[in-house]
Scaffold this active site. Sequence first.
Site, mmCIF file in Angstrom:
data_model
loop_
_atom_site.group_PDB
_atom_site.id
_atom_site.type_symbol
_atom_site.label_atom_id
_atom_site.label_comp_id
_atom_site.label_asym_id
_atom_site.label_seq_id
_atom_site.Cartn_x
_atom_site.Cartn_y
_atom_site.Cartn_z
ATOM 1 N N HIS A 34 -10.761 -10.748 -7.087
ATOM 2 C CA HIS A 34 -10.970 -9.483 -6.385
ATOM 3 C C HIS A 34 -10.526 -9.620 -4.936
ATOM 4 O O HIS A 34 -10.913 -10.545 -4.238
ATOM 5 C CB HIS A 34 -12.465 -9.136 -6.462
ATOM 6 C CG HIS A 34 -12.815 -7.882 -5.764
ATOM 7 N ND1 HIS A 34 -13.348 -7.869 -4.497
ATOM 8 C CD2 HIS A 34 -12.706 -6.601 -6.146
ATOM 9 C CE1 HIS A 34 -13.563 -6.616 -4.129
ATOM 10 N NE2 HIS A 34 -13.174 -5.830 -5.123
ATOM 11 N N ASP A 42 12.014 -6.374 -4.626
ATOM 12 C CA ASP A 42 13.366 -6.130 -5.114
ATOM 13 C C ASP A 42 14.207 -7.402 -5.069
ATOM 14 O O ASP A 42 13.750 -8.451 -4.593
ATOM 15 C CB ASP A 42 14.023 -4.976 -4.349
ATOM 16 C CG ASP A 42 14.243 -5.242 -2.857
ATOM 17 O OD1 ASP A 42 14.391 -6.412 -2.449
ATOM 18 O OD2 ASP A 42 14.289 -4.259 -2.097
ATOM 19 N N ASP A 80 -8.111 -2.388 -6.294
ATOM 20 C CA ASP A 80 -9.352 -2.444 -5.527
ATOM 21 C C ASP A 80 -9.648 -1.099 -4.853
ATOM 22 O O ASP A 80 -9.127 -0.814 -3.783
ATOM 23 C CB ASP A 80 -9.267 -3.550 -4.484
ATOM 24 C CG ASP A 80 -10.598 -3.831 -3.825
ATOM 25 O OD1 ASP A 80 -11.542 -3.037 -4.007
ATOM 26 O OD2 ASP A 80 -10.709 -4.850 -3.134
ATOM 27 N N MET A 88 0.596 -1.191 -0.799
ATOM 28 C CA MET A 88 1.397 -0.986 0.410
ATOM 29 C C MET A 88 2.862 -1.183 0.057
ATOM 30 O O MET A 88 3.191 -2.156 -0.616
ATOM 31 C CB MET A 88 1.011 -2.010 1.475
ATOM 32 C CG MET A 88 -0.432 -1.927 1.931
ATOM 33 S SD MET A 88 -0.936 -3.432 2.796
ATOM 34 C CE MET A 88 -1.491 -4.411 1.389
ATOM 35 N N TYR A 132 6.583 -8.407 5.637
ATOM 36 C CA TYR A 132 6.916 -9.819 5.428
ATOM 37 C C TYR A 132 5.727 -10.720 5.765
ATOM 38 O O TYR A 132 5.421 -11.649 5.029
ATOM 39 C CB TYR A 132 8.131 -10.237 6.267
ATOM 40 C CG TYR A 132 9.436 -9.621 5.839
ATOM 41 C CD1 TYR A 132 9.873 -9.691 4.519
ATOM 42 C CD2 TYR A 132 10.255 -8.988 6.760
ATOM 43 C CE1 TYR A 132 11.088 -9.129 4.134
ATOM 44 C CE2 TYR A 132 11.471 -8.421 6.388
ATOM 45 C CZ TYR A 132 11.878 -8.503 5.074
ATOM 46 O OH TYR A 132 13.076 -7.944 4.695
ATOM 47 N N TYR A 150 14.219 -1.139 -0.008
ATOM 48 C CA TYR A 150 12.786 -0.910 0.229
ATOM 49 C C TYR A 150 11.992 -0.838 -1.079
ATOM 50 O O TYR A 150 10.932 -0.239 -1.121
ATOM 51 C CB TYR A 150 12.559 0.327 1.106
ATOM 52 C CG TYR A 150 13.156 0.157 2.474
ATOM 53 C CD1 TYR A 150 12.462 -0.511 3.470
ATOM 54 C CD2 TYR A 150 14.428 0.627 2.770
ATOM 55 C CE1 TYR A 150 13.014 -0.706 4.729
ATOM 56 C CE2 TYR A 150 14.994 0.435 4.027
ATOM 57 C CZ TYR A 150 14.284 -0.230 4.999
ATOM 58 O OH TYR A 150 14.835 -0.421 6.238
ATOM 59 N N ASN A 152 9.845 -2.707 -2.457
ATOM 60 C CA ASN A 152 8.888 -3.799 -2.289
ATOM 61 C C ASN A 152 7.486 -3.227 -2.135
ATOM 62 O O ASN A 152 7.275 -2.282 -1.366
ATOM 63 C CB ASN A 152 9.234 -4.623 -1.048
ATOM 64 C CG ASN A 152 10.666 -5.105 -1.074
ATOM 65 O OD1 ASN A 152 11.056 -5.850 -1.946
ATOM 66 N ND2 ASN A 152 11.466 -4.639 -0.122
#
Length: 166
Positions: A34, A42, A80, A88, A132, A150, A152
């Site tokens: 958790h 990518d 979660d 994100m 990153y 993008y 990712n």
Amino acid sequence: SYGGETRGVAMGLLKGIDPLLTADVLHVLRSMGHGNKLVICDCNFPAAEIATHTTTGKHIILAVSLPEALGAICSVLPLDFFEQTQAMYMAPQEGVALPPAGVEVVSALKCAIGMHCGVDTRVEPIERFSFYEEAKGCFAVIQTMERRPYGNVILVKGASVPMGTI
């Protein structure tokens, strides 16, 4: 019959588990706890290098698009919902616009996550260089063959609890 399918079940595969989920992927997903985070990225993401900084050091490659990988992973991974954000995605740095192919892949990744985790799943942008750094603190990296820029995302694993206990 050994030549294909028997009673609608593909031979050698697990029932109810997407066949894109390899043994390595399933092991990583099951090993996460958790609050642990997972990078799905990518083909241009520096996955091998970033993976060296992660908890497990694992760099797994799936030869599918980002939405396909997310669909398979989100079919078994609880997110979660005690956190404000469950996922994100990488966004350009300030002053740089997301290119059309980037808009397309972000829309597709939101759709793939929402389809398995619910429309109330919060999927928020995080600036490229911050992404990153966040990725280095993740549990593992799963790299796809996604070519759109993008493509990712970081998912935050939730707890799998018995129904009616929360």
